[in-house]
Enzyme design. Structure first.
Site, PDB file in Angstrom:
ATOM      1  N   ASN A 107       2.418-129.443  -5.719  1.00 35.05           N
ATOM      2  CA  ASN A 107       2.828-130.653  -4.889  1.00 35.05           C
ATOM      3  C   ASN A 107       3.977-131.357  -5.457  1.00 35.05           C
ATOM      4  OD1 ASN A 107       1.116-131.351  -6.707  1.00 35.05           O
ATOM      5  ND2 ASN A 107       0.303-133.336  -5.659  1.00 35.05           N
ATOM      6  N   GLU A 113      -6.253-132.808 -15.061  1.00 35.25           N
ATOM      7  CA  GLU A 113      -5.986-133.825 -13.851  1.00 35.25           C
ATOM      8  C   GLU A 113      -6.268-133.175 -12.557  1.00 35.25           C
ATOM      9  OE1 GLU A 113      -1.933-134.804 -14.904  1.00 35.25           O
ATOM     10  OE2 GLU A 113      -2.560-136.239 -16.330  1.00 35.25           O
ATOM     11  N   CYS A 128      -1.752-136.291  -5.613  1.00 32.53           N
ATOM     12  CA  CYS A 128      -3.356-136.380  -5.782  1.00 32.53           C
ATOM     13  C   CYS A 128      -3.783-137.973  -5.666  1.00 32.53           C
ATOM     14  CB  CYS A 128      -3.509-136.102  -7.303  1.00 32.53           C
ATOM     15  SG  CYS A 128      -2.107-136.745  -8.560  1.00 32.53           S
ATOM     16  N   GLU A 169      -3.776-138.229 -20.041  1.00 34.05           N
ATOM     17  CA  GLU A 169      -2.555-138.071 -20.465  1.00 34.05           C
ATOM     18  C   GLU A 169      -1.432-139.203 -20.315  1.00 34.05           C
ATOM     19  OE1 GLU A 169      -0.770-134.259 -19.909  1.00 34.05           O
ATOM     20  OE2 GLU A 169      -2.849-133.245 -19.546  1.00 34.05           O
TER      21      GLU A 169
HETATM   22  P1  NAD Z   1      -5.095-125.119  -7.223  1.00 33.61           P
HETATM   23  O1  NAD Z   1      -6.101-125.570  -8.110  1.00 33.61           O
HETATM   24  O2  NAD Z   1      -5.439-124.194  -6.205  1.00 33.61           O
HETATM   25  O3  NAD Z   1      -4.034-124.433  -8.394  1.00 33.61           O
HETATM   26  C1  NAD Z   1      -3.251-125.187  -9.249  1.00 33.61           C
HETATM   27  C2  NAD Z   1      -2.569-124.234 -10.493  1.00 33.61           C
HETATM   28  O4  NAD Z   1      -3.991-123.288 -10.819  1.00 33.61           O
HETATM   29  C3  NAD Z   1      -1.825-123.128  -9.655  1.00 33.61           C
HETATM   30  O5  NAD Z   1      -0.719-122.788 -10.730  1.00 33.61           O
HETATM   31  C4  NAD Z   1      -2.817-121.887  -9.438  1.00 33.61           C
HETATM   32  O6  NAD Z   1      -2.149-120.469  -9.388  1.00 33.61           O
HETATM   33  C5  NAD Z   1      -3.576-122.235 -10.716  1.00 33.61           C
HETATM   34  N1  NAD Z   1      -4.984-121.220 -10.556  1.00 33.61           N
HETATM   35  C6  NAD Z   1      -5.879-121.085  -9.716  1.00 33.61           C
HETATM   36  N2  NAD Z   1      -6.836-120.392  -9.932  1.00 33.61           N
HETATM   37  C7  NAD Z   1      -6.912-120.215 -11.222  1.00 33.61           C
HETATM   38  C8  NAD Z   1      -7.936-120.102 -12.245  1.00 33.61           C
HETATM   39  N3  NAD Z   1      -9.069-119.320 -11.873  1.00 33.61           N
HETATM   40  N4  NAD Z   1      -7.534-119.907 -13.594  1.00 33.61           N
HETATM   41  C9  NAD Z   1      -6.173-120.495 -13.727  1.00 33.61           C
HETATM   42  N5  NAD Z   1      -5.467-120.996 -12.842  1.00 33.61           N
HETATM   43  C10 NAD Z   1      -5.511-120.810 -11.578  1.00 33.61           C
HETATM   44  O7  NAD Z   1      -4.247-126.458  -6.871  1.00 33.61           O
HETATM   45  P2  NAD Z   1      -3.033-126.776  -5.719  1.00 33.61           P
HETATM   46  O8  NAD Z   1      -3.925-126.415  -4.409  1.00 33.61           O
HETATM   47  O9  NAD Z   1      -2.153-125.912  -6.312  1.00 33.61           O
HETATM   48  O10 NAD Z   1      -2.647-128.428  -5.830  1.00 33.61           O
HETATM   49  C11 NAD Z   1      -3.311-129.354  -5.216  1.00 33.61           C
HETATM   50  C12 NAD Z   1      -4.474-129.875  -6.052  1.00 33.61           C
HETATM   51  O11 NAD Z   1      -3.950-130.459  -7.128  1.00 33.61           O
HETATM   52  C13 NAD Z   1      -5.020-130.867  -5.224  1.00 33.61           C
HETATM   53  O12 NAD Z   1      -6.608-131.034  -5.535  1.00 33.61           O
HETATM   54  C14 NAD Z   1      -4.487-132.233  -6.048  1.00 33.61           C
HETATM   55  O13 NAD Z   1      -5.535-133.500  -6.019  1.00 33.61           O
HETATM   56  C15 NAD Z   1      -4.379-131.802  -7.558  1.00 33.61           C
HETATM   57  N6  NAD Z   1      -3.393-132.618  -8.321  1.00 33.61           N
HETATM   58  C16 NAD Z   1      -4.014-133.429  -8.901  1.00 33.61           C
HETATM   59  C17 NAD Z   1      -3.100-134.336  -9.861  1.00 33.61           C
HETATM   60  C18 NAD Z   1      -3.701-135.396 -10.947  1.00 33.61           C
HETATM   61  O14 NAD Z   1      -2.780-135.671 -11.600  1.00 33.61           O
HETATM   62  N7  NAD Z   1      -4.896-135.642 -11.144  1.00 33.61           N
HETATM   63  C19 NAD Z   1      -1.797-134.280  -9.621  1.00 33.61           C
HETATM   64  C20 NAD Z   1      -1.417-133.216  -8.571  1.00 33.61           C
HETATM   65  C21 NAD Z   1      -2.213-132.343  -7.851  1.00 33.61           C
END
Ligand code: NAD
Length: 487
Positions: free
Chosen positions: A163, A260, A294, A463
């Site tokens: 995102n 996060e 997020c 962080e």
């Molecule tokens: P996601 O969890 O699907 O993927 C995030 C990353 O993790 C990707 O690079 C993905 O390839 C990797 N991944 C997936 N499965 C994995 C595993 N088993 N082991 C290791 N890596 C793995 O998330 P997304 O759809 O890319 O992003 C959206 C989510 O991120 C939303 O839930 C959003 O709220 C959250 N987000 C949180 C923050 C924050 O600061 N709290 C900031 C931005 C986004």
């Protein structure tokens, strides 16, 4: 040696580009099968990318390990100097980074130029300054001196979502590198472009080989990385489900984690608010980046006396928003399934709820309408699960205590927003909210030195500022007995 950078969109189409390669030990590595990345605006394929397999992951971790000792041995001032050179490199390649980010995400040009890429520069400069000036602790007792030194963690796996690809990657990279860690980064499978340009920036700056390694691929590549025994710690931003899976993966080796995760953020709108600001600010907090931040608001609670007027004005704002695409067809379908769920659960749809029709190239992209609904129970799935789209539910409340209970009645606890002109109420309510971040009469205003993160399902750890430096290094306490002498 050079990897090809993505080409800017021309008339809604992209030019062909080469398959993006991993960046390992200071150079490109073309290995593993390739997969396509799609332009969310049109659905067309933007580029192909190599998928990291176990051998690629192993090579990346080994490269990071080989570089770790010399990088950790550098004085922090020298590492801070490298961070400033990387910031300059980002400035030099600004337009390439903007083009890459837009090609993968479909973000508006203005947002990418003013937020995403500048924050990358700010991240490197802020952590360079902070680390270079940070004192170590010292504690004195009669005859006893204790002091701490901070040592790097070693090799850190950096796993980031789609995102805010460049902003979030650099938010973790900068404090890790300046703390003396070497890194293996795994960007999201949807957004590899800006990371590939950053790999070139590292090479152009002459950063020692292996200090930054970037591998591409899906979640399976991320899993291979976090479970690799050569990885000492994991910093992750993404969904709660993935965070939970990573926790299980690293449990056996008790690796430090910083998470996060997702949110289901509430806005509380009190009758004593400045209504114009509250409507405008709430609309921004719901619809920015198509709701794919997020920190976006998905639950809005409004004091009953202004409920009807607020709902009408928020719905009008939603109709005026320029829709932004969802990142993928799959994510669009997920958001649309929540629109359908709202209807089936008996919601009143105040505006939106469907797919916009543009009559141009965007009709094959991944758009959904900005949407406002009301009338659902707090226990509905719609109000409990993170949707991550341009949508919110609006509900009335009668008292301050009820508003606080409603906001806190969520499994998540990342951010909350208050709209009130009553100073006492602002402090009183803000301090009772179960959230890592609370904004009053604003949203998304960030000072990079402040702690950032969430409670409950929204994360583990903080962080930001010195909290980042704390995570990316470990203190060793050294205690010395000082013999008393009367000589
Ligand atoms: P996601 O969890 O699907 O993927 C995030 C990353 O993790 C990707 O690079 C993905 O390839 C990797 N991944 C997936 N499965 C994995 C595993 N088993 N082991 C290791 N890596 C793995 O998330 P997304 O759809 O890319 O992003 C959206 C989510 O991120 C939303 O839930 C959003 O709220 C959250 N987000 C949180 C923050 C924050 O600061 N709290 C900031 C931005 C986004």
């Amino acid at each position: 040696m050079r990897m090809r950078v993505p080409c800017p969109r021309k008339g809604g189409r992209h030019e062909e580009s080469a398959v993006l390669t991993h960046f390992i030990g200071g150079g490109p590595l073309a290995a593993g099968k390739s997969f396509p990345v799609h332009d969310p605006v049109t659905g067309a394929v933007v580029r192909h990318v190599h998928e990291a397999d176990p051998e690629v992951v192993d090579r990346a971790v080994r490269a990071a390990r080989e570089a770790a000792r010399d990088w950790a041995a550098l004085p922090v001032g020298e590492r801070a100097g490298w961070m400033r050179r990387l910031a300059e490199g980002i400035e030099r390649r600004f337009d390439d980074l903007v083009a890459a980010e837009i090609a993968d995400t479909g973000k508006p040009l203005g947002q990418t130029r003013t937020l995403d890429i500048p924050r990358g520069i700010a991240n490197f400069r802020a952590f360079a300054d902070l680390a270079a000036q940070r004192p170590d602790d010292a504690f004195h007792l009669p005859g006893v001196l204790s002091y701490t030194v901070r040592r790097p963690l070693g090799v850190v796996a950096v796993i980031v979502p789609w995102n805010l690809p460049f902003l979030l990657m650099t938010w973790k990279l900068a404090p890790a590198l300046v703390s003396g860690d070497t890194v293996v980064v795994k960007p999201s499978e949807h957004t590899p472009g800006s990371a590939a340009v950053f790999a070139e920036i590292c090479a152009e700056a002459g950063l020692p080989p292996g200090v930054v390694n970037i591998i591409f691929g899906h979640g399976s590549a991320g899993r291979l990385l976090v479970e690799h025994p050569g990885v000492d710690a994991v910093t992750f931003t993404g969904s709660t489900a993935t965070g939970s899976a990573i926790m299980r993966t690293v449990a056996d080796r008790v690796k430090p984690i910083s998470f996060e995760l997702g949110g289901k953020n509430a806005a509380l709108v009190f009758e004593d608010c400045d209504l114009d600001r509250a409507v405008e600010g709430t609309a921004r907090s719901v619809f920015t980046n198509g709701g794919q931040v997020c920190l976006c608001t998905e639950r809005v609670y409004v004091q009953r006396s202004i409920f009807e007027e607020f709902c009408g004005r928020l719905a009008q704002s939603a109709r005026e928003v320029e829709p932004q695409p969802m990142i993928s067809a799959e994510h669009r379908d997920k958001v649309l399934s929540f629109y359908a769920l709202a209807r089936s659960e008996g919601a009143k749809v105040l505006t939106g709820g469907g797919v916009p029709v543009f009559h141009d190239h965007r009709d094959s992209g991944y758009f959904v309408e900005p949407t406002v609904v009301s009338g659902l129970s707090e226990w509905s799935r719609f109000n409990r699960e993170e949707i991550f789209g341009p949508v919110c539910h609006v509900a009335p409340f009668d008292s301050e205590a009820e508003a606080i209970d409603l906001a806190n009645g969520s499994d998540y606890g990342l951010a909350a927003t208050l709209w009130t002109t009553n100073l006492d109420r602002a402090h009183r309510v803000a301090q009772r909210l179960e959230a890592g971040l609370v904004w009053v009469n604003t949203w998304y205003l960030r000072d990079l030195r402040t702690p950032f993160g969430g409670v409950k399902l929204s994360g583990i750890g903080r962080e930001g500022g010195t909290r980042s430096l704390d995570f990316y290094s470990e203190p060793t306490t050294i205690t010395i007995k000082l013999e008393q002498s009367d000589a």
